[in-house]
Design a protein around this motif. Structure first.
Motif, PDB file in Angstrom:
ATOM      1  N   ARG A  35      16.907  54.888  51.637  1.00 21.27           N
ATOM      2  CA  ARG A  35      18.160  54.237  51.987  1.00 21.27           C
ATOM      3  C   ARG A  35      18.833  55.051  53.079  1.00 21.27           C
ATOM      4  O   ARG A  35      18.941  56.277  52.985  1.00 21.27           O
ATOM      5  CB  ARG A  35      19.060  54.125  50.767  1.00 21.27           C
ATOM      6  N   ARG A  41      21.574  50.935  54.105  1.00 21.74           N
ATOM      7  CA  ARG A  41      20.607  49.841  54.010  1.00 21.74           C
ATOM      8  C   ARG A  41      19.245  50.399  53.595  1.00 21.74           C
ATOM      9  O   ARG A  41      18.795  51.424  54.104  1.00 21.74           O
ATOM     10  CB  ARG A  41      20.491  49.118  55.336  1.00 21.74           C
ATOM     11  N   ASN A  77      18.769  48.183  60.426  1.00 21.05           N
ATOM     12  CA  ASN A  77      20.099  47.679  60.763  1.00 21.05           C
ATOM     13  C   ASN A  77      20.338  47.890  62.249  1.00 21.05           C
ATOM     14  O   ASN A  77      20.408  49.024  62.738  1.00 21.05           O
ATOM     15  CB  ASN A  77      21.165  48.404  59.934  1.00 21.05           C
TER      16      ASN A  77
END
Length: 360
Positions: A35, A41, A77
């Motif tokens: 993560r 994310r 992301n």
């Protein structure tokens, strides 16, 4: 193999013996992904792998080093400034750490008990080597233990710079631990600290009116008491002031019963009687000096130089010379008695007499 060498979040592949006192453990992470630490994310896209080699707790008396294969993931992301991030193993070791968390805690606990230098010496024998500076750094990184809220506190001034800058020290009298060091000794600062400790029931202080006002403002329900040390100190100061003022009157008192007729008023007619412990200590000191005298005589008779004897026995050359040329153990001379005896034994008079002899 993981049962014999548990590593949180990792899987042990193999253990190899490298030298007489070192074990290598090869391991890799077992989580499916990671993560991103910036945006949070999750990602499973592996970018690359690299090796970390932290030290771990010893095993079977041998130092242990982990060869840990760590993955680096892509951050998917598009709005995140971080493109890649490393796999996190928070239970095992921190970012950029050179030792596992359990090893750091063990070394820090040793440092708490023995300090930097002593802890470093012991860790060398425990197959957890670390320098003294590292031990102190690990001690500072340890979490502070949770302390119970104090009920009985002691307040006194504390010298940041003696004679110039003073603060206030607050002590937990039940557990004998320092609670805080306040930057000054004003009533407002002490009252502000006490307002954050509403459970304080007793506050011990000296005779300072400033501390009395601070306790009354910050803990109006607490009982103020004068601590034992300040009571004894104040009694001693009052007694010293009284004796200093009454010294002239005491010298005009008549001699007591059984005193010689020519005894001076207000003076002792004989030495104070020593206790058994003082007598035993005096005999022990004399026995040690006699043993030194006999050893010096023995070495001097064997032809050893005075300077060599002094260096070997850690004695001054003058003492060695006095012992070497004395046919019997030299007994210290008693100081002369009489009204002017302090002049003969005073270092100031002796220095002055030498100066007068040189300049006369």
């Amino acid at each position: 193999m993981n049962k014999f060498c548990p590593m949180p979040g990792c899987s042990v592949e193999r253990i190899t013996h490298d030298g007489p006192g070192l074990l290598h453990v090869a391991a890799h992470g077992t989580r499916p992904g990671g993560r991103c630490p910036d945006c949070g994310r999750a990602s499973r896209a592996v970018h690359s792998r690299y090796w970390r080699r932290p030290a771990d707790l010893p095993s079977l008396g041998r130092a242990l080093r982990v060869d840990l294969c760590v993955r680096r993931f892509y951050c998917r992301n598009a709005d995140c400034a971080r493109c890649t991030f490393a796999e996190g193993l928070p239970e095992l070791l921190g970012p950029y750490a050179r030792r596992t968390r359990r090893l750091a805690e063990a070394q820090g606990r040793v440092g708490v008990a023995l300090g930097g230098e002593g802890g470093a010496r012991l860790l060398q024998h425990l197959s957890m080597p670390a320098s003294a500076d590292t031990v102190l750094r690990l001690v500072r990184d340890l979490p502070l233990p949770e302390q119970e809220l104090p009920r009985v506190v002691g307040v006194d001034n504390w010298a940041l710079r003696k004679g110039r800058t003073y603060g206030t020290i607050v002590v937990d009298l039940e557990r004998r631990r320092v609670l805080d060091l306040l930057p000054d000794r004003t009533a407002e600062t002490l009252a502000e600290w006490l307002r954050r400790q509403p459970q304080v029931a007793v506050a011990a202080r000296d005779r300072s009116t400033e501390y009395a006002r601070g306790i009354a403002l910050g803990a109006p329900g607490a009982r103020q008491v004068a601590d034992r040390w300040h009571l004894l100190a104040n009694m001693r100061q009052v007694l010293e002031r009284w004796l200093a003022g009454a010294h002239a009157r005491l010298r005009h008192l008549p001699p007591g019963p059984g005193a010689p007729a020519d005894a001076r008023p207000g003076s002792r007619t004989g030495p104070f009687r020593r206790t058994r412990a003082e007598g035993a200590a005096r005999l022990g000191r004399r026995a040690r000096r006699v043993a030194l005298y006999e050893e010096v005589r023995r070495r001097h008779a064997a032809g050893e130089k005075l300077l060599a004897i002094g260096r070997g026995m850690n004695l001054a050359v003058g003492t060695v010379r006095k012992y070497a040329y004395a046919e019997s153990f030299p007994v210290p001379e008693a100081p002369p008695s009489g009204p002017a005896s302090w002049i003969l034994t005073s270092p100031t008079w002796r220095c002055g007499s030498r100066k007068a002899a040189r300049t006369g």
